[in-house]
Design a protein around this motif. Sequence first.
Motif, mmCIF file in Angstrom:
data_model
loop_
_atom_site.group_PDB
_atom_site.id
_atom_site.type_symbol
_atom_site.label_atom_id
_atom_site.label_comp_id
_atom_site.label_asym_id
_atom_site.label_seq_id
_atom_site.Cartn_x
_atom_site.Cartn_y
_atom_site.Cartn_z
ATOM 1 N N CYS A 1 0.854 -1.189 0.000
ATOM 2 C CA CYS A 1 0.000 0.000 0.000
ATOM 3 C C CYS A 1 0.892 1.242 0.000
ATOM 4 C CB CYS A 1 -0.893 -0.019 1.234
ATOM 5 S SG CYS A 1 0.045 0.073 2.779
ATOM 6 N N ASN B 1 3.396 -1.364 3.113
ATOM 7 C CA ASN B 1 3.098 -2.645 3.752
ATOM 8 C C ASN B 1 2.338 -3.557 2.796
ATOM 9 O OD1 ASN B 1 4.234 -1.863 6.242
ATOM 10 N ND2 ASN B 1 2.364 -0.716 6.738
ATOM 11 N N HIS C 1 -0.382 -6.103 1.556
ATOM 12 C CA HIS C 1 -1.748 -6.532 1.875
ATOM 13 C C HIS C 1 -2.168 -7.577 0.847
ATOM 14 C CE1 HIS C 1 -2.935 -3.327 4.734
ATOM 15 N NE2 HIS C 1 -2.109 -2.571 4.040
ATOM 16 N N CYS D 1 -3.030 -1.348 9.660
ATOM 17 C CA CYS D 1 -2.103 -0.542 8.872
ATOM 18 C C CYS D 1 -2.584 0.911 8.859
ATOM 19 C CB CYS D 1 -2.048 -1.098 7.454
ATOM 20 S SG CYS D 1 -0.843 -0.268 6.410
ATOM 21 N N CYS E 1 -2.739 2.810 6.580
ATOM 22 C CA CYS E 1 -3.436 3.142 5.336
ATOM 23 C C CYS E 1 -4.940 2.916 5.477
ATOM 24 C CB CYS E 1 -2.889 2.328 4.172
ATOM 25 S SG CYS E 1 -3.461 0.616 4.152
HETATM 26 ZN ZN ZN Z 1 -1.542 -0.552 4.328
#
Ligand code: ZN
Length: 438
Positions: free
Chosen positions: A261, A265, A267, A317, A319
């Motif tokens: 992302c 990280n 996903h 996360c 995000c």
């Molecule tokens: Zn993320």
Amino acid sequence: MIERFTILFHYIKTKFFSSFSSREKLLAWQDRSVQKHIKRTMRKSSFYRDLYQGRQISFWREFPIIEKKEMMDHFTELNTANISKEKGFEVALKAEKMRDFSPTIKDITVGLSSGTSGNRGIFLVSPFERRKWAGNILAKTLPGRITKENKIAFFLRANSNLYNSVNKGKIKFSFFDLEEETENLISKLNDFNPNILVAPPSMLRIIAHEMESGKLSLSPDKVISVAEVLERFDEHFLEEVFNQKIHQVYQCTEGFIASTCSHGNLHLNEDLLVIQKEYIDKEKSRFFPIITDFSRKTQPIIRYRLNDILIECNDSCPCGSIFTRIQTIEGRSDDLFYGKKEDGTLVPVFPDFIRRCVLFSSDDIEEYKIIQTSPSSIDLFLSGDFNEKDVQGKIQHELLQLFSEKELMTPVLTFYPYLPEAVRTKKLRRIQRNFDVN
Ligand SMILES: [Zn+2]
């Protein structure tokens, strides 16, 4: 025109409209999509019809699991495009040999999936699936909007029609064949000057070294690692040279499984496929992904076990995504090490433990490769600016401690200088097992 429209449609759908407000909603939607997909697949694929005969579709989560071997053994009956396994292999092998990746059978792209020799596979993708894939991958990887000019350099072992479908509109896409000489590749790369660089970590390392030595000048907005496991070790080095986060696309011929992302990280792409987890450790953090792609019709992938080991991350996360976060892709199950107990039973040792033993021993290791050649012997290849005796002693200590903690017999370690792989078209595997356990 239709092509561009389909790509754009899937780009927009993936980027802006597939945000689910909760996990529950996502799971319910996945469930509906899979059930519909299985019904459709059973009408068209005699392999799946026979496999699921008499079962209730709502229990699809417990349906039989297949692997690459079943998929290849029953390829002819499994695909819905009436392409025989023989014909598929013939076309894919010829394309690979001629380095001309345009051939299709009846519009269907045929490609060879890399694997260790004897374990080769083929895959089929229809024009619609190709465009959908392009839209999805652009939505998940392009740093800005699709309307912005982007120059993507893509290093791979084999090109495919699949990748050329990205070469549209404002996007300039250039394929760099890993079989070519490094010198040629570097000079081409200098000329092309991409703002997005996509390559396996082993190639990214070569590019980074060329940049350090001043032979290559690049300033990409985004660097994406593909096709090989991105080891933390390589990630650090690359981050330093490129002066930015290294992104990852984890995709194989069976599906576009995960991507990073905006925070870097990983996903799982749960808007594109269902990824069930087959846990393999007590702590329930390591698992084999069992994937079901509910939109792939030509070569349906349902309850298919990948032999990669993933490590889950339970932290949310920044995000905000509700898609499962992956801490790391640990590697292939073929690269699990095995130790021997006194009674002769073999016990798996995860690659990450081995890796840590070596990297904790010195900060000055520049390159390494560790090969287990039998349950009682490990070969280590190292390079770097360090005191050999010192480092070897520390590694010996760490590894022997690891094996004794697990009550495993002490392996014999042999040290060698690290030599760069002569054949770059082979995947880089820093941790490797060279014997069969069965
Ligand atoms: Zn993320």
